[in-house]
Design a protein around this motif. Structure first.
Motif, PDB file in Angstrom:
ATOM      1  N   PHE A  46      69.936  47.287  11.822  1.00 35.60           N
ATOM      2  CA  PHE A  46      68.507  47.811  12.769  1.00 35.60           C
ATOM      3  C   PHE A  46      69.113  47.920  14.217  1.00 35.60           C
ATOM      4  O   PHE A  46      68.840  48.978  14.840  1.00 35.60           O
ATOM      5  CB  PHE A  46      67.481  46.959  12.616  1.00 35.60           C
ATOM      6  N   ILE A 104      62.849  48.034   9.495  1.00 32.62           N
ATOM      7  CA  ILE A 104      63.585  46.975   8.468  1.00 32.62           C
ATOM      8  C   ILE A 104      62.362  47.073   7.463  1.00 32.62           C
ATOM      9  O   ILE A 104      61.182  46.823   7.741  1.00 32.62           O
ATOM     10  CB  ILE A 104      63.389  45.800   9.304  1.00 32.62           C
ATOM     11  N   VAL A 160      67.580  48.906   5.560  1.00 31.61           N
ATOM     12  CA  VAL A 160      66.811  49.624   6.784  1.00 31.61           C
ATOM     13  C   VAL A 160      66.540  51.013   6.716  1.00 31.61           C
ATOM     14  O   VAL A 160      67.640  51.570   6.342  1.00 31.61           O
ATOM     15  CB  VAL A 160      67.669  49.110   7.923  1.00 31.61           C
TER      16      VAL A 160
END
Length: 141
Positions: A12, A74, A79
């Motif tokens: 992320f 997320i 992700v």
């Protein structure tokens, strides 16, 4: 093997780092957390970019502050990176980002489960090309 929270956070942050480079000209819009009640590690679990010109959107032609461009979130098992400009010329984006497109599920959603799947050079090239396409559409100054 499930993706650990630590791995998801690293993926992320890599995606967000690339996206931040392009704000401006793109505008940042804070998303709501994926789940109504954020769980562990979801406090900062989404990041979105939009165009910087108000435009009409949808069948009702509602005015939006900017055309949706891309976001990352997320999720439970990965992700995700949603990249809307791919609708404008998918073949061209695939040609500049072949490794990234291996993670594509559907039309605009990329699922990353390993840090090695995130190719920052390809993502930079995709976003640059997307900005050019959005300028042609009149969605970015």
């Amino acid at each position: 093997m499930p993706v650990t929270l630590e791995t998801k956070q690293k993926i992320f942050e890599s995606l967000k780092k690339v996206m931040r480079k392009f704000s401006p000209p793109l505008a940042n819009k804070k998303l709501q957390a994926y789940s109504p009640t954020p769980t562990e590690g979801e406090a900062d679990s989404s990041y979105e970019l939009i165009g910087n010109i108000e435009t009409t959107y949808g069948s009702k032609k509602e005015i939006v502050p900017g055309m949706y461009f891309a976001s990352t979130m997320i999720r439970k098992d990965s992700v995700v990176f949603y990249f809307f400009p791919t609708y404008l010329n998918e073949k061209e984006f695939k040609s500049i980002a072949p490794l990234t497109y291996k993670c594509l599920k559907g039309k605009t959603c990329f699922h990353f489960k390993k840090e090695a799947d995130v190719n920052e050079k390809e993502l930079n090239d995709m976003i640059k090309l997307g900005i050019v396409a959005y300028k042609k559409q009149g969605w970015i100054k």
